[in-house]
Design a protein around this motif. Structure first.
Motif, PDB file in Angstrom:
ATOM      1  N   VAL A   1       1.722  -2.213   3.996  1.00  0.00           N
ATOM      2  CA  VAL A   1       0.702  -2.859   4.597  1.00  0.00           C
ATOM      3  C   VAL A   1      -0.114  -3.044   3.423  1.00  0.00           C
ATOM      4  O   VAL A   1      -0.904  -4.442   3.380  1.00  0.00           O
ATOM      5  CB  VAL A   1       0.072  -2.110   5.646  1.00  0.00           C
ATOM      6  CG1 VAL A   1      -1.042  -2.941   6.018  1.00  0.00           C
ATOM      7  CG2 VAL A   1       0.998  -1.818   6.861  1.00  0.00           C
ATOM      8  N   ASP A   2      -0.365  -2.245   2.632  1.00  0.00           N
ATOM      9  CA  ASP A   2      -1.404  -2.366   1.475  1.00  0.00           C
ATOM     10  C   ASP A   2      -0.924  -3.349   0.620  1.00  0.00           C
ATOM     11  O   ASP A   2      -1.855  -4.096   0.249  1.00  0.00           O
ATOM     12  CB  ASP A   2      -1.673  -0.927   0.819  1.00  0.00           C
ATOM     13  CG  ASP A   2      -2.623  -0.097   1.599  1.00  0.00           C
ATOM     14  OD1 ASP A   2      -3.099  -0.411   2.777  1.00  0.00           O
ATOM     15  OD2 ASP A   2      -2.430   1.406   1.286  1.00  0.00           O
TER      16      ASP A   2
ATOM     17  N   ILE B   1      -5.941  -4.126  10.391  1.00  0.00           N
ATOM     18  CA  ILE B   1      -6.658  -4.698   9.399  1.00  0.00           C
ATOM     19  C   ILE B   1      -7.984  -5.190   9.850  1.00  0.00           C
ATOM     20  O   ILE B   1      -8.336  -5.428  11.106  1.00  0.00           O
ATOM     21  CB  ILE B   1      -5.742  -6.112   8.808  1.00  0.00           C
ATOM     22  CG1 ILE B   1      -5.771  -7.159  10.100  1.00  0.00           C
ATOM     23  CG2 ILE B   1      -4.473  -5.880   8.285  1.00  0.00           C
ATOM     24  CD1 ILE B   1      -5.031  -8.338   9.766  1.00  0.00           C
TER      25      ILE B   1
ATOM     26  N   ARG C   1      -6.412  -2.506   5.249  1.00  0.00           N
ATOM     27  CA  ARG C   1      -5.981  -1.675   6.241  1.00  0.00           C
ATOM     28  C   ARG C   1      -7.019  -0.636   6.741  1.00  0.00           C
ATOM     29  O   ARG C   1      -7.933  -0.234   6.099  1.00  0.00           O
ATOM     30  CB  ARG C   1      -4.743  -0.814   5.906  1.00  0.00           C
ATOM     31  CG  ARG C   1      -4.124  -0.006   6.966  1.00  0.00           C
ATOM     32  CD  ARG C   1      -3.025   1.059   6.248  1.00  0.00           C
ATOM     33  NE  ARG C   1      -3.090   1.205   5.057  1.00  0.00           N
ATOM     34  CZ  ARG C   1      -3.815   2.497   4.675  1.00  0.00           C
ATOM     35  NH1 ARG C   1      -4.387   3.287   5.695  1.00  0.00           N
ATOM     36  NH2 ARG C   1      -3.782   3.002   3.288  1.00  0.00           N
TER      37      ARG C   1
END
Length: 538
Positions: A305-306, A255, A277
């Motif tokens: 993750v996004d 990140i 990310r």
């Protein structure tokens, strides 16, 4: 499918204990649930079970008993772990400042057959898996059986840092089947053995236990770029834990803080500085072991993750094994991808990806790549869904030309009712044309272009199909091949090494494959987005 537990010669582990401690363990008569025995100098010995801890005697452990166990186990390595040859048991030591052993943890090693059925379809899919879970929950057991099953049909190498997967001694334990095992001389050298496994032994699958250092995370990324399936474990219980770990966050893409323009910040409904990310994740799927019979699975780490960084985490798929051994799967419901969607607005502009779950079912194209050699653009487009687009006020011929140039399966339709998405110009959207309003009421995604140009349409299609960075440079592939070939020739002509320009992971994979074909060595160096390939001789 019921589990079949096999304890690996528990008597061999009990034999190294002082006789009165051994008899106390045998008297409890619960070997199936026994996890480990604890012998600490000056304290009473204890046995830990799955649900409790029991004191084995009232008297304290003395120096002679510690030495008695030390003399009967294998040599302790740099990480203070030892084993018993041809078993899976692990003995860990605690030392004082002078190096003398003052505490021992004797963990029972078991080969458990039947645990992998809950995720067997994912393991056999060829995707790279990252497994998380608290100590003792069964991560290593899962790795061991995954290696055994995959080794029936693929070339599998186990990088066994502490001999936990394949057991102690030179001959791997039968529980790993046909998988080959590479031992690590010192834990700090694990990353070097990982790279050595790829370069020297041509594996299709690499199994790694406990990725815990930055160099190991970088080695894992290098392996993944070469097209090798990775199955590994890492420290942490959840995806959130991993993202907060600066050493290991690269495994899921890492990140970084990004400053948005005023317009983009308003569109997202966020502050100007947000976390995003940094790079594509090393692994494809993340598995959180909540307990031995319940797994939370993120089937697409990139999307998970996004969504997490946008503040709307995607729920994981839950897989459970009931009392009868049957597998039950709770599919994850789709979650909003942005604050705009959460507020009920379906207008999409900029670089927000198309979500086919919000539209009618789309046809799936399943055409295999016809490329004679590795083609990143073909690889990234082979599984794209066909999307029907209705252009309102947008030039149809230019839109079809843009789709053809990008090679995406976009179908331009003549009626709004046939479409999965609508694309229009800013002026039509601001004037609230009837067609646009009807599309909004039906929940159809709407994309707004600034102008009626092919460039704007290509950007829109890239967003719609969520194309990778590779597709944006697909027209430069011939140049990449030519550049790599020149570097290979320079090394063959006597150069010690040649560094290639930084590129995305799929470009680096192409460069690695070309170097391997020329019988040269190649490594990746640096961090995204400046990560590059170096080609050299052995």
């Amino acid at each position: 499918m019921s589990q079949h537990h096999i304890t690996d010669d528990l008597d061999a582990l009990l034999d190294v204990l002082p006789s009165n401690v051994r008899h106390a363990v045998e008297k409890i008569n619960d070997s199936d649930n026994l996890l480990e025995m604890i012998l600490d100098l000056g304290r009473v010995p204890t046995a830990r079970f799955v649900d409790r801890e029991i004191v084995l005697r009232d008297t304290e452990v003395n120096r002679e008993e510690i030495d008695y166990v030390d003399d009967r186990v294998g040599s302790f390595d740099a990480d203070n772990r030892a084993g018993l040859e041809r078993t899976l048991h692990r003995i860990s030591a605690i030392r004082n400042r002078l190096g003398s052993i003052v505490g021992l943890t004797l963990r029972v090693g078991r080969a458990v057959y039947g645990t992998i059925d809950i995720i067997e379809d994912i393991i056999e899919s060829g995707k790279s898996l990252l497994i998380l879970g608290r100590p003792g929950v069964g991560k290593t057991t899962l790795l061991r059986e995954a290696a055994r099953i995959l080794a029936e049909s693929k070339r599998v190498i186990i990088v066994d840092t502490s001999n936990e997967i394949g057991g102690d001694g030179d001959v791997p334990h039968p529980a790993v089947g046909k998988a080959r095992r590479m031992q690590v001389r010192e834990p700090m050298l694990q990353h070097e053995v990982m790279i050595e496994a790829v370069e020297n032994h041509n594996p299709e699958v690499i199994v790694i236990d406990e990725i815990g250092r930055e160099l190991e995370a970088l080695a894992a990324r290098t392996i993944a770029e070469r097209g090798v399936q990775l199955i590994g474990t890492a420290h942490g219980n959840t995806l959130e834990n991993l993202l907060l770990n600066p050493t290991l966050s690269d495994l899921v893409g890492g990140i970084e803080a990004v400053t948005l323009s005023d317009e983009e910040a308003r569109r997202r409904g966020t502050q100007k500085t947000v976390l995003e990310r940094r790079a594509p994740p090393t692994f494809d799927v993340l598995i959180e072991i909540q307990n031995r019979d319940r797994f939370a699975i993120h089937m697409d780490i990139m999307a998970a993750v996004d969504a997490l960084l946008r503040g709307f985490p995607l729920p994981a798929e839950i897989r459970m094994r009931d009392a009868d051994g049957q597998i039950k799967i709770e599919k994850a419901a789709p979650a909003p991808k942005s604050r705009i969607e959460a507020n009920g607005k379906n207008v999409r502009r900029g670089r927000e990806p198309f979500d086919p779950t919000q539209t009618k079912p789309a046809r799936v194209t399943d055409k295999p790549s016809q490329a004679s050699q590795f083609d990143p653009s073909a690889a990234s487009q082979s599984s794209l869904q066909t999307v029907r687009i209705y252009p309102y006020g947008v030039a149809r011929n230019r839109l079809m030309q843009a789709a053809k140039r990008l090679g995406v399966p976009a179908v331009v339709v003549r009626e709004p009712g046939e479409a999965d998405a609508l694309v229009t110009l800013r002026s039509y959207y601001r004037n609230r044309q009837r067609t646009v309003v009807d599309a909004e009421e039906r929940g159809m995604p709407i994309y707004v272009l600034r102008s009626n140009t092919v460039n704007q349409m290509e950007q829109f299609l890239s967003d719609l199909f969520n194309l990778s960075t590779m597709q944006a440079v697909s027209g430069e592939l011939d140049y990449v091949r030519q550049q790599t070939q020149s570097a290979i020739q320079a090394v063959l002509n006597g150069e010690r090494w040649v560094d290639l320009p930084p590129g995305p992971s799929l470009v680096r994979r192409l460069q690695h494959e070309m170097a391997r074909s020329a019988e040269l060595t190649s490594h990746s160096y640096g961090k995204e987005p400046r990560r590059h390939v170096r080609i050299f001789r052995e």
